[in-house]
Design an enzyme around this catalytic site. Structure first.
Site, PDB file in Angstrom:
ATOM      1  N   LYS A 191      -6.552   5.944  -5.960  1.00  0.00           N
ATOM      2  CA  LYS A 191      -7.074   4.804  -6.736  1.00  0.00           C
ATOM      3  C   LYS A 191      -7.573   5.243  -8.106  1.00  0.00           C
ATOM      4  O   LYS A 191      -7.472   4.500  -9.078  1.00  0.00           O
ATOM      5  CB  LYS A 191      -8.151   4.050  -5.954  1.00  0.00           C
ATOM      6  CG  LYS A 191      -7.570   3.320  -4.744  1.00  0.00           C
ATOM      7  CD  LYS A 191      -8.332   2.069  -4.351  1.00  0.00           C
ATOM      8  CE  LYS A 191      -7.519   1.305  -3.288  1.00  0.00           C
ATOM      9  NZ  LYS A 191      -8.176   0.125  -2.743  1.00  0.00           N
ATOM     10  N   LYS A 221      -1.667  -4.696  -0.567  1.00  0.00           N
ATOM     11  CA  LYS A 221      -1.799  -6.052  -1.090  1.00  0.00           C
ATOM     12  C   LYS A 221      -2.131  -6.091  -2.574  1.00  0.00           C
ATOM     13  O   LYS A 221      -1.992  -7.116  -3.211  1.00  0.00           O
ATOM     14  CB  LYS A 221      -2.791  -6.875  -0.268  1.00  0.00           C
ATOM     15  CG  LYS A 221      -4.222  -6.388  -0.232  1.00  0.00           C
ATOM     16  CD  LYS A 221      -5.063  -7.419   0.522  1.00  0.00           C
ATOM     17  CE  LYS A 221      -5.897  -6.818   1.622  1.00  0.00           C
ATOM     18  NZ  LYS A 221      -6.911  -5.850   1.176  1.00  0.00           N
ATOM     19  N   LYS A 263       2.837   3.171   1.196  1.00  0.00           N
ATOM     20  CA  LYS A 263       2.416   2.103   2.119  1.00  0.00           C
ATOM     21  C   LYS A 263       2.488   0.733   1.431  1.00  0.00           C
ATOM     22  O   LYS A 263       2.366   0.635   0.207  1.00  0.00           O
ATOM     23  CB  LYS A 263       1.017   2.366   2.674  1.00  0.00           C
ATOM     24  CG  LYS A 263      -0.133   2.087   1.737  1.00  0.00           C
ATOM     25  CD  LYS A 263      -1.461   1.883   2.503  1.00  0.00           C
ATOM     26  CE  LYS A 263      -2.503   1.298   1.562  1.00  0.00           C
ATOM     27  NZ  LYS A 263      -3.664   0.709   2.182  1.00  0.00           N
TER      28      LYS A 263
HETATM   29  P1  ATP Z   1      -5.708  -2.514  -1.295  1.00  0.00           P
HETATM   30  O1  ATP Z   1      -4.295  -2.582  -1.764  1.00  0.00           O
HETATM   31  O2  ATP Z   1      -6.638  -3.432  -2.022  1.00  0.00           O
HETATM   32  O3  ATP Z   1      -6.221  -1.122  -1.148  1.00  0.00           O
HETATM   33  P2  ATP Z   1      -4.857  -2.753   1.403  1.00  0.00           P
HETATM   34  O4  ATP Z   1      -3.630  -3.594   1.484  1.00  0.00           O
HETATM   35  O5  ATP Z   1      -4.692  -1.292   1.527  1.00  0.00           O
HETATM   36  O6  ATP Z   1      -5.680  -3.138   0.142  1.00  0.00           O
HETATM   37  P3  ATP Z   1      -7.279  -2.999   2.993  1.00  0.00           P
HETATM   38  O7  ATP Z   1      -8.164  -4.160   2.857  1.00  0.00           O
HETATM   39  O8  ATP Z   1      -7.700  -1.750   2.318  1.00  0.00           O
HETATM   40  O9  ATP Z   1      -5.800  -3.329   2.532  1.00  0.00           O
HETATM   41  O10 ATP Z   1      -7.041  -2.692   4.542  1.00  0.00           O
HETATM   42  C1  ATP Z   1      -7.263  -3.580   5.601  1.00  0.00           C
HETATM   43  C2  ATP Z   1      -6.714  -2.970   6.876  1.00  0.00           C
HETATM   44  O11 ATP Z   1      -5.285  -2.954   6.835  1.00  0.00           O
HETATM   45  C3  ATP Z   1      -7.127  -1.515   7.093  1.00  0.00           C
HETATM   46  O12 ATP Z   1      -7.383  -1.338   8.472  1.00  0.00           O
HETATM   47  C4  ATP Z   1      -5.919  -0.718   6.699  1.00  0.00           C
HETATM   48  O13 ATP Z   1      -5.830   0.519   7.363  1.00  0.00           O
HETATM   49  C5  ATP Z   1      -4.803  -1.647   7.124  1.00  0.00           C
HETATM   50  N1  ATP Z   1      -3.595  -1.446   6.323  1.00  0.00           N
HETATM   51  C6  ATP Z   1      -3.502  -1.580   4.980  1.00  0.00           C
HETATM   52  N2  ATP Z   1      -2.240  -1.375   4.569  1.00  0.00           N
HETATM   53  C7  ATP Z   1      -1.514  -1.081   5.688  1.00  0.00           C
HETATM   54  C8  ATP Z   1      -0.148  -0.750   5.922  1.00  0.00           C
HETATM   55  N3  ATP Z   1       0.717  -0.715   4.921  1.00  0.00           N
HETATM   56  N4  ATP Z   1       0.259  -0.510   7.184  1.00  0.00           N
HETATM   57  C9  ATP Z   1      -0.621  -0.544   8.223  1.00  0.00           C
HETATM   58  N5  ATP Z   1      -1.931  -0.857   8.069  1.00  0.00           N
HETATM   59  C10 ATP Z   1      -2.386  -1.119   6.824  1.00  0.00           C
END
Ligand code: ATP
Ligand code: LTN
Length: 333
Positions: free
Chosen positions: A115, A200, A197
């Site tokens: 990040k 969002k 990965k």
């Molecule tokens: P950001 O992009 O803002 O970092 P994010 O999509 O990574 O957000 P988070 O809110 O950080 O989402 O994560 C919420 C949950 O979803 C956490 O338990 C995280 O481990 C899970 N998660 C996020 N992305 C993935 C993915 N690509 N595959 C599986 N689990 C995920």
């Protein structure tokens, strides 16, 4: 809810609309584990501002996330759902835990490095101490289990290290939690870059499927998904794009990976991508309908998060009182 059930705490940031990655990696387990555990589900709004947010968007997305979690099946008869910022004990415990965390351990966190690289003009102290706040989230509730995706493993490890350090220094205070990471779908990949990965907050909308994407958008994004130059639908090392689509398909349809491979043996990538898209569209339809119902009922949402914060605070206060006492602060009269 009875007191005897083991506890779950998990969180998700209102940094965008939930993706299929969030759903498969974490949220579907939030829903599945509700009968067996006493669950505390938190919208991690405090975490979200480690990266710059537009206030009006954050406000809108926070409410949408609440509605979407309910639409996905978080059941308020069984679980608590609340905003992190409504329970001040999170920031209070976080300060204490900051003083039990070393700079060196925080600088090894890969999410911080990623990040920081993406936000080079805003490498703030909150981004650096983010895992300490996450540890406070978990430890406040004496959680036994934390359902998350694989990307959170390192944060869970540091949480356990901090808890153990505190317990050793000042006697047993915190439950040491365990992660609950799914065997299939622990890391759903970006549709545009299958080595990364699905996230969002990805700048490229084609990289993720949002749970609120309309059917045409879902199909279009799957059709454009990056795969490989072979022509074999098989789950194998080196085929990240196809592996990802097979994983999504099998979780969504309830079939095993082997069954899914068999179903598409000999078919072309085009047909396969379309089939995955169609399966996802029908899976999302009832979730989207429920989401719209909840969004049309703001009073109900407010009732849910108010009740959630009250009940969460009760548990959080108890832990914080204990912690303050152990560190040597004089109790309020
Ligand atoms: P950001 O992009 O803002 O970092 P994010 O999509 O990574 O957000 P988070 O809110 O950080 O989402 O994560 C919420 C949950 O979803 C956490 O338990 C995280 O481990 C899970 N998660 C996020 N992305 C993935 C993915 N690509 N595959 C599986 N689990 C995920
Ligand atoms: N750090 C998580 C979100 C999160 C969380 C938590 C998850 C904040 N606090 C406590 C589990 C437990 C993330 O970025 N995915």
């Amino acid at each position: 809810m009875t007191d005897k059930k083991p506890r779950i705490l998990s969180g998700i940031q209102p940094s965008g609309i939930i993706t299929l990655g969030n759903y498969i990696g974490a949220i579907r387990n939030w829903v599945e584990l509700q009968d067996e555990f006493e669950c505390f589900y938190m919208l991690a709004d405090l975490h979200t501002i480690t990266v710059r947010q537009t206030p009006a968007d954050l406000r809108k997305r926070s409410l949408e996330l609440m509605a979407l979690l309910l639409a996905c099946g978080v059941d308020t008869e069984k679980s608590l759902i609340f905003f992190q910022s409504h329970v001040p004990e999170h920031t209070q415990l976080s300060w204490v835990l900051n003083c039990y965390t070393q700079m060196g351990e925080l600088s090894r966190m890969t999410q911080f490095k990623d990040k920081a690289a993406k936000n080079a003009n805003n490498i703030n102290a909150g981004l650096f101490t983010y895992p300490v706040l996450m540890a406070a989230d978990i430890l406040l509730y004496q959680a036994d289990l934390v359902p998350v995706g694989k990307d959170q493993t390192q944060h869970l490890e540091i949480c356990c290290d901090i808890a153990q350090r505190f317990n050793h220094a000042l006697s047993d205070t915190f439950t040491i939690p365990k992660g609950y990471i799914p065997k299939v779908g622990e890391k759903i990949r970006s549709l545009q870059n299958p080595t990364a990965k699905m996230s969002k907050s990805d700048a490229n909308e084609n990289a993720y499927i949002s749970l609120l994407d309309d059917p045409d958008t879902v199909i279009r994004k799957f059709k454009r998904a990056v795969t490989d130059s072979e022509a074999e639908i098989a789950f194998r090392e080196g085929k990240d794009g196809i592996n990802n689509l097979l994983t999504i398909y099998s979780v969504i349809t309830g079939k095993t990976i082997a069954e899914s491979e068999q179903e598409f043996a000999g078919k072309g990538y085009g047909d396969f991508k379309l089939a995955v898209g169609e399966a996802v569209v029908s899976y999302l339809k009832p979730i989207q309908d429920k989401f719209n119902d909840y969004m049309n009922n703001r009073d109900y949402l407010q009732q849910i998060y108010t009740k959630g914060a009250e009940a969460a605070s009760y548990v959080a206060q108890k832990t914080l009182r204990k912690v303050y006492k152990k560190v040597g602060f004089i109790p309020k009269g």
